[in-house]
Scaffold this active site. Structure first.
Site, PDB file in Angstrom:
ATOM      1  N   CYS A  42       0.819  -1.211   0.000  1.00  0.00           N
ATOM      2  CA  CYS A  42       0.000   0.000   0.000  1.00  0.00           C
ATOM      3  C   CYS A  42       0.851   1.258   0.000  1.00  0.00           C
ATOM      4  CB  CYS A  42      -0.944  -0.009   1.205  1.00  0.00           C
ATOM      5  SG  CYS A  42      -2.008   1.452   1.278  1.00  0.00           S
ATOM      6  N   CYS A  47      -1.512   1.931  -2.850  1.00  0.00           N
ATOM      7  CA  CYS A  47      -2.472   2.994  -2.550  1.00  0.00           C
ATOM      8  C   CYS A  47      -1.863   4.392  -2.554  1.00  0.00           C
ATOM      9  CB  CYS A  47      -3.110   2.768  -1.170  1.00  0.00           C
ATOM     10  SG  CYS A  47      -3.375   1.060  -0.709  1.00  0.00           S
ATOM     11  N   LYS A  50       0.074   5.525  -5.917  1.00  0.00           N
ATOM     12  CA  LYS A  50      -0.947   5.523  -6.976  1.00  0.00           C
ATOM     13  C   LYS A  50      -1.877   6.722  -6.820  1.00  0.00           C
ATOM     14  CE  LYS A  50      -4.532   3.126  -6.303  1.00  0.00           C
ATOM     15  NZ  LYS A  50      -5.389   1.954  -5.970  1.00  0.00           N
ATOM     16  N   TYR A 177      -8.997  -3.653 -11.344  1.00  0.00           N
ATOM     17  CA  TYR A 177      -8.962  -2.242 -10.954  1.00  0.00           C
ATOM     18  C   TYR A 177      -7.562  -1.658 -11.022  1.00  0.00           C
ATOM     19  CZ  TYR A 177      -7.312  -3.403  -6.206  1.00  0.00           C
ATOM     20  OH  TYR A 177      -6.582  -3.842  -5.137  1.00  0.00           O
ATOM     21  N   GLU A 181      -7.005   1.500 -13.304  1.00  0.00           N
ATOM     22  CA  GLU A 181      -6.537   2.734 -12.664  1.00  0.00           C
ATOM     23  C   GLU A 181      -5.301   3.281 -13.363  1.00  0.00           C
ATOM     24  OE1 GLU A 181      -8.063   2.120  -8.056  1.00  0.00           O
ATOM     25  OE2 GLU A 181      -6.107   1.352  -8.650  1.00  0.00           O
ATOM     26  N   HIS A 442     -27.651  20.709  -0.452  1.00  0.00           N
ATOM     27  CA  HIS A 442     -27.856  21.283  -1.776  1.00  0.00           C
ATOM     28  C   HIS A 442     -27.029  22.549  -1.949  1.00  0.00           C
ATOM     29  CE1 HIS A 442     -29.999  21.975  -5.509  1.00  0.00           C
ATOM     30  NE2 HIS A 442     -30.158  23.240  -5.142  1.00  0.00           N
ATOM     31  N   GLU A 447     -26.373  14.604  -2.615  1.00  0.00           N
ATOM     32  CA  GLU A 447     -27.783  14.655  -2.236  1.00  0.00           C
ATOM     33  C   GLU A 447     -28.640  13.725  -3.090  1.00  0.00           C
ATOM     34  OE1 GLU A 447     -30.072  18.232  -3.111  1.00  0.00           O
ATOM     35  OE2 GLU A 447     -28.482  18.891  -4.492  1.00  0.00           O
TER      36      GLU A 447
END
Length: 453
Positions: A42, A47, A50, A177, A181, A442, A447
């Site tokens: 990682c 992680c 990246k 992934y 990525e 909002h 939302e």
């Protein structure tokens, strides 16, 4: 019997370090071995670097989008060497933080390769052995290099962080992934990207709406995706790296890459040469260590967490597994890791995040008649003045019999940040009525999750 350590951890990745420190908090004498840099995949090859490159890949679009808001055009170019150096310097800084964390926890670090001699004895390096009452294996995984002609000319996903120059053209093998990525990262940085996949769509295992949304967006952004491939071969010559690929029912074609081809075809547990054969620890055919719900192996004092067990290969999962083990064994607080409703993100462009069941999983588990889908697809306000037709997709999977939200999926800006909050609700068993009763913020994209009808 007296041992040198109450706990000895093999592997100082995120899971191993978290476990060592938690056990030490309970008063255990802990040792940990790591032959590579602290932090594991990682921090060093996953992680962290990246995500930093993800950030770097977005600036060209931000510069262009700013003009719709009145900013003058920006003439800028990427200095690859400066970017890569900055990324790796941050990784080095984090290595130092991990070292200080271990020091502060009074965990003894052995900067060497560790191998099991028996169930309580570990060879650390070439000339030292230590003993431990409990042993934790947290050695993670490693990239797979498949049996493809010329695979020796392909880099793994780990290697991209060490490229001295930016590849102008790159071929990425793999639909997962990691491959997806990197396809988006390098495309955003200006590299011409071809992604070769075996199936119809990328990201197998994720919700189909999420998969198709990301794949089409990647194509729209200029990434060429070659699907339904049956044969791939790689060769290197004066032009660079040539990837010959044949799609189902078509003639073979050759794609020329700029001196490098990135292989991103998954990872396997990094369990070779650990001396597991000297214990009762059992493994699956792919090398994954078999453990029970308490991370215990078939050897009564040896445990394993993280990617080497090949359950859900995510850093937060490894950390949670390790801490649950330490709480149970050293803290007197028996608990296990729950693998339901674990959120995850895919840092493609657009970004995606998900928690809970996919639509297909929900229909298989509860039946078609029980499932109701709420879906929304729209252009976020940010892109109206920027003049771009980028879309956000949000989706809720609901059990009509209980009104419980079984899954939430999103593709779009800040998906990971938004789904992290939604994941709390899904984990708690929130209903669609609970979502509907929540007042939206909002104007925001988030939302939409509480206004879908």
């Amino acid at each position: 019997m007296t041992y040198d350590f109450d706990l000895f951890v093999i592997g100082a990745g995120s899971g191993g370090i978290a476990t060592a420190r938690r056990a030490a908090e309970y008063g255990a004498k802990v040792g940990i071995a790591e032959f590579d840099r602290l932090g594991g995949t990682c921090v060093n090859r996953g992680c962290v670097p990246k995500k930093l490159m993800v950030y770097a890949s977005h600036f060209a679009d931000i510069f262009a989008e700013s003009q719709g808001y009145g900013w003058s055009p920006v003439a800028s170019s990427l200095n690859w060497e400066k970017m890569i150096t900055a990324v790796n310097n941050e990784v080095t800084r984090l290595n130092g933080i991990y070292q200080r964390m271990l020091d502060n926890s009074q965990v003894e670090l052995f900067p060497a390769y560790a191998k099991l001699i028996d169930a309580h004895t570990i060879a650390v390096g070439e000339d030292r052995q230590v003993t431990a009452d409990k042993i934790l294996i947290a050695v993670g995984g490693q990239p797979v290099k498949p049996n493809i002609v010329g695979i020796e000319h392909a880099l793994t996903s780990d290697d991209v962080f060490n490229l001295k120059a930016q590849p102008q053209r790159i071929v990425i093998l793999g639909a997962g992934y990691i491959g997806s990525e990197f396809a988006c990262i390098l495309n955003g940085l200006g590299t011409e990207v071809t992604q070769i996949i075996r199936g119809d769509m990328i990201l197998r295992g994720f919700d189909d709406d999420l998969r198709s949304e990301i794949q089409q967006a990647m194509i729209n952004h200029g990434i060429r995706i070659v699907n339904h491939t049956e044969q791939v071969a790689i060769e290197k010559d004066a032009e660079g790296v040539k990837v010959t690929v044949r799609q189902a029912g078509q003639e073979a074609e050759t794609v020329v890459a700029d001196a490098v081809s990135l292989a991103a075809l998954g990872r396997l547990p990094n369990t070779k040469n650990l001396g597991l054969e000297n214990t009762k620890v059992q493994m699956r055919e792919n090398g994954a260590i078999i453990v029970d719900e308490y991370s215990l192996t078939a050897e009564e004092n040896i445990y394993a967490v993280g990617d080497c067990t090949n359950k859900i290969n995510l850093t937060p999962v490894a950390i949670n597994e390790g801490r649950a083990f330490a709480d149970t064994v050293f803290g007197g607080k028996s608990r296990t890791m729950s693998y339901e409703n674990i959120p995850t993100a895919i840092f493609t462009y657009p970004e995606a995040a998900t928690v809970g069941l996919t639509e297909a999983e929900a229909r298989k588990k509860y039946g078609d008649d029980a499932i109701k889908i709420y879906r929304s697809r729209f252009r976020p306000m940010y892109y109206t003045l920027a003049g771009k037709d980028e879309k956000t997709m949000m989706k809720l999977v609901v059990d009509q019999n209980t009104d419980q939200v079984l899954g939430a999926h999103m593709v779009g800006n800040h998906a990971a940040e938004i789904i992290q909050g939604v994941a709390i609700a899904v984990k708690m068993g929130a209903t669609k009525a609970d979502f509907d009763a929540t007042v939206g913020i909002h104007p925001s994209s988030a939302e939409e999750f509480v206004t879908m009808r």
